[in-house]
Design a protein around this motif. Structure first.
Motif, short mmCIF file in Angstrom:
data_model
loop_
_atom_site.label_atom_id
_atom_site.label_comp_id
_atom_site.label_asym_id
_atom_site.label_seq_id
_atom_site.Cartn_x
_atom_site.Cartn_y
_atom_site.Cartn_z
N ASP A 102 6.26 76.56 4.88
CA ASP A 102 6.72 77.63 5.53
C ASP A 102 7.42 76.79 6.74
O ASP A 102 8.53 77.00 7.20
CB ASP A 102 5.87 78.46 6.23
N TYR A 132 5.06 76.29 -4.14
CA TYR A 132 5.81 77.54 -3.39
C TYR A 132 6.36 78.28 -4.30
O TYR A 132 6.26 79.73 -3.97
CB TYR A 132 6.75 76.73 -2.42
N GLN A 140 10.69 83.88 3.19
CA GLN A 140 10.20 82.62 2.42
C GLN A 140 11.39 82.36 1.60
O GLN A 140 11.90 81.36 1.05
CB GLN A 140 8.84 82.95 2.01
N MET A 149 1.62 83.92 7.52
CA MET A 149 2.62 83.50 6.63
C MET A 149 3.78 84.08 6.82
O MET A 149 3.69 85.46 7.08
CB MET A 149 2.14 83.59 5.23
N GLU A 150 4.75 83.57 6.55
CA GLU A 150 6.21 84.43 6.69
C GLU A 150 6.27 85.59 5.65
O GLU A 150 5.28 85.28 4.62
CB GLU A 150 7.46 83.57 6.21
#
Lengths: 113, 113
Positions: free
Chosen positions: B58, B26, B7, B1-2
């Motif tokens: 993402d 989110y 994000q 994941m970022e």
């Protein structure tokens, strides 16, 4: 249809979200100043087809701005930077140090946007 | 994941292009700091489902930036405005008028971006 200026600005920001075909036709109208008939002939579609495609692209692009407001945000920033430039010019004429504080304040406002 | 910072930035610019459901989930992860299990329970989906949804968001958000580069453009502008602010501070210490010309130049550069 939207004005050419507004169309260029919308295209400049969001054009990459159109399909390649839409981009080709839209660019022919906005940047290459071609007539609908010329484009129709080039693309092998009807003049009405070109007209509808442009209107559809206008709607798509305007829809992105309606959701994201990024052009608005950018123009607000540029407006503030234009103020900064005017203040530097006024400072060069007047030597009024208050103008420098004003520039510092506007810079901070932009950074916090 | 970022990373969360990346994000949030992506979400801040392009979040409105997600569906309402995607936005809700989110936001729970990015801004409300909820765990995947908590969100899964709240939304009535599996933990893996939440995980996949976040990864998909993402990708969608990063895809917009890849095409539009508007975050990049904004950050470039803010970087230049930060320079302007630093120059006003340096001017207040040094009175060097060259710094004012520099501010005027950077302002013009931003306006022409």
């Amino acid at each position: 249809m939207e004005s050419i200026v507004k169309q260029s600005l919308l295209y400049d920001f969001y054009g990459e979200l159109l399909t390649e075909h839409q981009r080709n036709v839209y660019e022919d109208v906005i940047f290459n100043d071609m007539s609908l008939s010329e484009i129709a002939q080039e693309q092998g579609i009807s003049r009405q087809g070109v007209h509808d495609l442009i209107k559809r692209c206008d709607r798509i692009l305007a829809g992105y701005e309606e959701k994201l407001h990024l052009i608005e945000k950018f123009q607000e920033t540029k407006q503030l930077v234009t103020e900064i430039r005017e203040l530097t010019q006024r400072f060069q004429e007047t030597n009024d140090r208050k103008l420098i504080e004003k520039i510092e304040q506007i810079s901070s406002d932009i950074i916090d946007l």
